[in-house]
Design an enzyme around this catalytic site. Structure first.
Site, PDB file in Angstrom:
ATOM      1  CE1 TYR A  89      -3.939  -2.215   5.047  1.00 15.47           C
ATOM      2  CE2 TYR A  89      -3.246   0.004   4.616  1.00 15.47           C
ATOM      3  CZ  TYR A  89      -3.677  -1.429   4.139  1.00 15.47           C
ATOM      4  OH  TYR A  89      -3.901  -1.569   2.681  1.00 15.47           O
TER       5      TYR A  89
ATOM      6  CB  SER B  22      -0.657   0.027   1.224  1.00 15.99           C
ATOM      7  OG  SER B  22      -1.387   1.303   1.395  1.00 15.99           O
TER       8      SER B  22
HETATM    9  P1  NAP Z   1     -11.483  -6.091  -0.163  1.00 18.42           P
HETATM   10  O1  NAP Z   1     -12.412  -5.484  -1.355  1.00 18.42           O
HETATM   11  O2  NAP Z   1     -11.868  -5.720   1.419  1.00 18.42           O
HETATM   12  O3  NAP Z   1     -11.046  -7.574  -0.393  1.00 18.42           O
HETATM   13  C1  NAP Z   1     -10.045  -8.037   0.739  1.00 18.42           C
HETATM   14  C2  NAP Z   1     -10.081  -9.768   0.305  1.00 18.42           C
HETATM   15  O4  NAP Z   1      -9.191 -10.044   1.159  1.00 18.42           O
HETATM   16  C3  NAP Z   1     -11.242 -10.349   0.226  1.00 18.42           C
HETATM   17  O5  NAP Z   1     -11.610 -11.372  -0.723  1.00 18.42           O
HETATM   18  C4  NAP Z   1     -11.222 -11.163   1.700  1.00 18.42           C
HETATM   19  O6  NAP Z   1     -11.758 -12.307   1.776  1.00 18.42           O
HETATM   20  C5  NAP Z   1      -9.703 -11.270   1.730  1.00 18.42           C
HETATM   21  N1  NAP Z   1      -9.260 -11.602   3.340  1.00 18.42           N
HETATM   22  C6  NAP Z   1      -9.417 -10.468   4.302  1.00 18.42           C
HETATM   23  N2  NAP Z   1      -8.898 -11.350   5.468  1.00 18.42           N
HETATM   24  C7  NAP Z   1      -8.392 -12.386   4.858  1.00 18.42           C
HETATM   25  C8  NAP Z   1      -7.849 -13.619   5.564  1.00 18.42           C
HETATM   26  N3  NAP Z   1      -7.744 -13.531   6.933  1.00 18.42           N
HETATM   27  N4  NAP Z   1      -7.532 -14.709   4.882  1.00 18.42           N
HETATM   28  C9  NAP Z   1      -7.764 -14.970   3.492  1.00 18.42           C
HETATM   29  N5  NAP Z   1      -8.456 -13.839   3.068  1.00 18.42           N
HETATM   30  C10 NAP Z   1      -8.735 -12.748   3.597  1.00 18.42           C
HETATM   31  O7  NAP Z   1      -9.963  -5.358   0.107  1.00 18.42           O
HETATM   32  P2  NAP Z   1      -9.090  -4.638  -1.380  1.00 18.42           P
HETATM   33  O8  NAP Z   1      -9.308  -3.160  -1.327  1.00 18.42           O
HETATM   34  O9  NAP Z   1      -9.533  -5.354  -2.623  1.00 18.42           O
HETATM   35  O10 NAP Z   1      -7.564  -4.950  -0.808  1.00 18.42           O
HETATM   36  C11 NAP Z   1      -6.756  -5.968  -1.476  1.00 18.42           C
HETATM   37  C12 NAP Z   1      -5.511  -5.729  -0.933  1.00 18.42           C
HETATM   38  O11 NAP Z   1      -5.172  -4.287  -1.396  1.00 18.42           O
HETATM   39  C13 NAP Z   1      -5.000  -5.644   0.421  1.00 18.42           C
HETATM   40  O12 NAP Z   1      -3.645  -6.113   0.540  1.00 18.42           O
HETATM   41  C14 NAP Z   1      -5.267  -4.119   0.646  1.00 18.42           C
HETATM   42  O13 NAP Z   1      -4.585  -3.714   2.081  1.00 18.42           O
HETATM   43  C15 NAP Z   1      -4.392  -3.672  -0.314  1.00 18.42           C
HETATM   44  N6  NAP Z   1      -4.756  -2.197  -0.488  1.00 18.42           N
HETATM   45  C16 NAP Z   1      -6.159  -1.840  -0.827  1.00 18.42           C
HETATM   46  C17 NAP Z   1      -6.219  -0.409  -1.137  1.00 18.42           C
HETATM   47  C18 NAP Z   1      -7.604   0.265  -1.248  1.00 18.42           C
HETATM   48  O14 NAP Z   1      -7.714   1.482  -1.341  1.00 18.42           O
HETATM   49  N7  NAP Z   1      -8.641  -0.573  -1.600  1.00 18.42           N
HETATM   50  C19 NAP Z   1      -5.128   0.521  -0.908  1.00 18.42           C
HETATM   51  C20 NAP Z   1      -3.930   0.039  -0.794  1.00 18.42           C
HETATM   52  C21 NAP Z   1      -3.932  -1.268  -0.610  1.00 18.42           C
HETATM   53  P3  NAP Z   1     -13.474 -12.314   1.949  1.00 18.42           P
HETATM   54  O15 NAP Z   1     -13.968 -11.809   0.499  1.00 18.42           O
HETATM   55  O16 NAP Z   1     -13.891 -13.787   2.182  1.00 18.42           O
HETATM   56  O17 NAP Z   1     -13.684 -11.470   3.001  1.00 18.42           O
END
Ligand code: NAP
Length: 240
Positions: free
Chosen positions: A149, A135
């Site tokens: 985080y 991130s």
């Molecule tokens: P999201 O839509 O909330 O999806 C998160 C995914 O991670 C879901 O599929 C969830 O599974 C899975 N997950 C959460 N905890 C888990 C665990 N303990 N074991 C296995 N799977 C788990 O989030 P996203 O925004 O796509 O984020 C994806 C990545 O990008 C993350 O690493 C996040 O930190 C990073 N990121 C996101 C942003 C942003 O603004 N969105 C910015 C920077 C970095 P379920 O579907 O079963 O709940």
């Protein structure tokens, strides 16, 4: 043949990456934690693109479940890729006001989980590539939002750097992508459904990112068009 594991592949950036990699012909294994319906829906859309897709429930914090994820993957062939993407923010606020159980869970999912998944992946892989999803928070620090985080994601960047050097001689590349603020459910899940609308105009490019824009960078780092980058983390954050 490419066989790629995506943790957190059911929703958000992971699901967009699944669709993008399916277009490149990757067979996929999608890991999810709770939302089976989202994972199955994404898997159906992936299969519509003509590739294989297995769905596995595995909590990345648990090494036994991580082993079960890769044991299931081995049933489909030799794993060639990993998108180490599962993550969560859970809570927004000053560190002083953040409950200890939230801190532990955020560090365990984003950092310990990423390390455990990468550890098992490099045991199984004979060449191929890993992309760790970090991130922009790792270098911004995210004061008043989630410094724990940010600290966990800075650890992911160190994982990328160190593991790349360990496994480079085996022909395995390890890179990272550091997204900025991206349109997924992660923000509402942390209690701020208005975050995307509020923060978009503050980004130098004037808007939040879309999951597909992160998926494109992940696919490039993972694929044959990027044979000589390893240990790098690519910032895809609209200028933040
Ligand atoms: P999201 O839509 O909330 O999806 C998160 C995914 O991670 C879901 O599929 C969830 O599974 C899975 N997950 C959460 N905890 C888990 C665990 N303990 N074991 C296995 N799977 C788990 O989030 P996203 O925004 O796509 O984020 C994806 C990545 O990008 C993350 O690493 C996040 O930190 C990073 N990121 C996101 C942003 C942003 O603004 N969105 C910015 C920077 C970095 P379920 O579907 O079963 O709940």
């Amino acid at each position: 043949m490419s066989l790629t594991v995506i943790t957190g592949g059911g929703r958000g950036i992971g699901a967009a990456t699944a669709m993008r990699l399916a277009s490149d012909g990757h067979d996929l294994v999608l890991c999810y934690a709770h939302d089976a319906q989202a994972a199955e829906t994404t898997a159906d859309r992936v299969r519509d693109r003509g590739v294989g897709c297995r769905v596995v429930r595995a909590d990345v914090r648990d090494p036994d479940q991580v082993d079960a994820l890769f044991d299931a993957t081995a049933l489909d062939g030799q794993v060639t890729g990993l998108v180490n993407n599962a993550g969560t923010t859970l809570h927004l606020g000053d560190l002083a006001d953040t409950p200890v159980d939230v801190i532990r869970r955020v560090v365990e999912v984003n950092l310990t989980g990423a390390i455990l998944v990468a550890r098992r992946a490099v045991r199984d892989m004979v060449g191929g590539a890993i992309v760790n999803v970090s991130s922009a928070a790792a270098t911004l620090g995210s004061p008043h939002d989630y410094v724990h985080y940010a600290a966990a994601k800075a650890g992911v960047d160190a994982l990328t750097l160190g593991l790349a050097q360990e496994v480079g001689p085996r022909g395995i590349r390890v890179n990272g992508v550091a997204p900025g603020i991206v349109r997924t459910d992660i923000h509402a899940a942390a209690g701020d459904a208005d975050r995307l609308r509020r923060l978009g105009p503050q980004v130098p490019l004037g808007r939040v990112g879309e999951p597909e824009e992160i998926a494109e960078a992940i696919a490039w780092l993972l694929g044959p068009a990027c044979p000589y980058a390893t240990g790098a983390t690519l910032r895809v954050a609209g200028g933040r």
